[in-house]
Scaffold this motif. Sequence first.
Motif, mmCIF file in Angstrom:
data_model
loop_
_atom_site.group_PDB
_atom_site.id
_atom_site.type_symbol
_atom_site.label_atom_id
_atom_site.label_comp_id
_atom_site.label_asym_id
_atom_site.label_seq_id
_atom_site.Cartn_x
_atom_site.Cartn_y
_atom_site.Cartn_z
ATOM 1 N N VAL A 1 0.868 -1.178 0.000
ATOM 2 C CA VAL A 1 0.000 0.000 0.000
ATOM 3 C C VAL A 1 0.903 1.226 0.000
ATOM 4 C CG1 VAL A 1 -1.907 -1.148 1.185
ATOM 5 C CG2 VAL A 1 -0.178 0.071 2.527
ATOM 6 N N ASP A 2 0.362 2.355 -0.423
ATOM 7 C CA ASP A 2 1.142 3.590 -0.498
ATOM 8 C C ASP A 2 0.949 4.479 0.726
ATOM 9 O OD1 ASP A 2 2.075 3.142 -3.265
ATOM 10 O OD2 ASP A 2 -0.061 3.313 -3.719
ATOM 11 N N ILE A 3 -0.233 4.390 1.338
ATOM 12 C CA ILE A 3 -0.577 5.200 2.509
ATOM 13 C C ILE A 3 -1.308 4.287 3.489
ATOM 14 C CG2 ILE A 3 -1.880 7.196 3.351
ATOM 15 C CD1 ILE A 3 -1.733 8.295 0.436
ATOM 16 N N ALA A 4 -0.944 4.384 4.769
ATOM 17 C CA ALA A 4 -1.644 3.629 5.805
ATOM 18 C C ALA A 4 -2.454 4.600 6.652
ATOM 19 C CB ALA A 4 -0.656 2.866 6.680
ATOM 20 N N VAL A 5 -3.709 4.241 6.910
ATOM 21 C CA VAL A 5 -4.584 5.070 7.745
ATOM 22 C C VAL A 5 -4.900 4.298 9.017
ATOM 23 C CG1 VAL A 5 -6.825 6.210 7.930
ATOM 24 C CG2 VAL A 5 -5.554 6.290 5.781
ATOM 25 N N HIS A 6 -4.511 4.873 10.154
ATOM 26 C CA HIS A 6 -4.723 4.272 11.463
ATOM 27 C C HIS A 6 -5.558 5.208 12.329
ATOM 28 C CE1 HIS A 6 -1.051 1.681 10.795
ATOM 29 N NE2 HIS A 6 -0.588 2.776 10.221
ATOM 30 N N SER A 7 -5.943 4.703 13.473
ATOM 31 C CA SER A 7 -6.339 5.584 14.569
ATOM 32 C C SER A 7 -5.036 6.010 15.219
ATOM 33 C CB SER A 7 -7.222 4.828 15.572
ATOM 34 O OG SER A 7 -7.507 5.640 16.679
ATOM 35 N N LEU A 8 -4.776 7.306 15.280
ATOM 36 C CA LEU A 8 -3.473 7.784 15.748
ATOM 37 C C LEU A 8 -3.163 7.310 17.162
ATOM 38 C CD1 LEU A 8 -0.916 9.408 15.238
ATOM 39 C CD2 LEU A 8 -2.162 11.480 15.875
ATOM 40 N N LYS A 9 -4.177 7.117 17.990
ATOM 41 C CA LYS A 9 -3.915 6.679 19.361
ATOM 42 C C LYS A 9 -3.337 5.269 19.407
ATOM 43 C CE LYS A 9 -8.478 4.800 20.581
ATOM 44 N NZ LYS A 9 -9.615 4.883 21.528
ATOM 45 N N ASP A 10 -3.459 4.498 18.310
ATOM 46 C CA ASP A 10 -2.903 3.152 18.261
ATOM 47 C C ASP A 10 -1.435 3.128 17.858
ATOM 48 O OD1 ASP A 10 -5.351 2.081 18.974
ATOM 49 O OD2 ASP A 10 -5.951 1.604 16.918
ATOM 50 N N LEU A 11 -0.898 4.266 17.442
ATOM 51 C CA LEU A 11 0.490 4.315 16.985
ATOM 52 C C LEU A 11 1.415 4.755 18.116
ATOM 53 C CD1 LEU A 11 0.194 5.920 13.428
ATOM 54 C CD2 LEU A 11 0.540 3.513 14.024
ATOM 55 N N PRO A 12 2.627 4.179 18.176
ATOM 56 C CA PRO A 12 3.573 4.573 19.225
ATOM 57 C C PRO A 12 4.040 6.006 19.026
ATOM 58 C CG PRO A 12 4.670 3.201 17.596
ATOM 59 C CD PRO A 12 3.210 3.183 17.249
ATOM 60 N N THR A 13 4.498 6.616 20.122
ATOM 61 C CA THR A 13 5.000 7.984 20.024
ATOM 62 C C THR A 13 6.346 8.036 19.312
ATOM 63 O OG1 THR A 13 5.925 7.761 22.257
ATOM 64 C CG2 THR A 13 3.743 8.794 22.053
ATOM 65 N N THR A 14 7.063 6.923 19.309
ATOM 66 C CA THR A 14 8.300 6.825 18.531
ATOM 67 C C THR A 14 7.972 6.208 17.182
ATOM 68 O OG1 THR A 14 9.636 6.524 20.531
ATOM 69 C CG2 THR A 14 10.624 5.862 18.423
ATOM 70 N N PRO A 15 8.202 6.917 16.074
ATOM 71 C CA PRO A 15 7.813 6.386 14.764
ATOM 72 C C PRO A 15 8.513 5.065 14.442
ATOM 73 C CG PRO A 15 8.380 8.720 14.630
ATOM 74 C CD PRO A 15 8.808 8.255 15.983
ATOM 75 N N THR A 16 7.796 4.182 13.782
ATOM 76 C CA THR A 16 8.406 2.959 13.266
ATOM 77 C C THR A 16 9.446 3.344 12.214
ATOM 78 O OG1 THR A 16 6.389 1.691 13.664
ATOM 79 C CG2 THR A 16 7.935 0.804 12.028
ATOM 80 N N PRO A 17 10.647 2.753 12.263
ATOM 81 C CA PRO A 17 11.679 3.106 11.282
ATOM 82 C C PRO A 17 11.164 3.013 9.844
ATOM 83 C CG PRO A 17 12.610 1.715 12.988
ATOM 84 C CD PRO A 17 11.131 1.760 13.238
ATOM 85 N N ARG A 18 11.580 3.990 9.052
ATOM 86 C CA ARG A 18 11.257 4.099 7.621
ATOM 87 C C ARG A 18 9.807 4.516 7.374
ATOM 88 N NH1 ARG A 18 11.670 -0.300 4.430
ATOM 89 N NH2 ARG A 18 11.578 -1.839 6.102
#
Length: 309
Positions: A77-94
Amino acid sequence: MSETTLLIGSRGSHLAKAMVREFLAPLRTAHPHITFKQRTIMTSGDKDRVSSLQALGKSLTSIFATQVEEALLRGEVDIAVHSLKDLPTTPTPRTFLAVTPVREDPRDALTGTPWEGLPAGARIATSSARRIAQLAHLRPDVTTVPIRGNVPPRLRTTREMGLHGCLLASSGLRRLGMGGEIGTDMDPDLYPPSPAQGVLGVQIREDDRHLADLLAPLHDPATHAAVTAERALLAELHGGCSVPVGALATVEGDRLRLVAQVTALDGTTAVRTTRTGPATDPVDLGKRSAIALLEQGAEHILSQIRDTK
């Protein structure tokens, strides 16, 4: 990726699909020459809708986001859409958070019986550690009943079990066109929601930053300032979305107001702070608010929670 087609990846739930529709509506208007296609990706949290979040023994990030991120990094996929609260505060590499769209209602919502009408000993459905802790703090007489799954089945199970209500994100109910189920939108000053609740996390690959220009029409500076403060606080506390940290920032003119709370799992102890700062420096406000919570004893609460995992 072709020049005229972009693939959008998300979880496969009804809510995730509604979030993608919300995300795509202004993009299709702004870029009529581009074809946007949605691809659903089954996550660990979607496959197991029975076990409690605590019993799964993983962070909510790994349960609800990892497979979507992996599909993004593999180029599926080219773009991933999440609920932002589910993502860590430290970005996943790349990976890179490209834009911050305008926020839906950030509050928690109680379905069924209105908050003021809850009888003594009421039974409320929720599986969120934060919601359980805050509810126990405000109403220690109330019993929580764990319920997992998508929003419509949760509401159905709540009714079938004869419970007084279910605590959910107001944004999810509204995005699904189910706002009529809401009995009470919880006061965020008393019951602060999860950091970044109600906000879409729009993720691209680090080497595809040119997509940020294409996505720019979606960016909302006020929402970005608010969630930056909330996530800075969460990072400073070394917390995640599975710990009972509530925070909500709001822009008031050129100032940012942040209310935050850390609550013991049994509800017996809670520390909170309300601070303001310039909207141009949300990270500083988030860090100062976290320090204020730590000085009041938040680390003791959080360390006890870590020791139980």
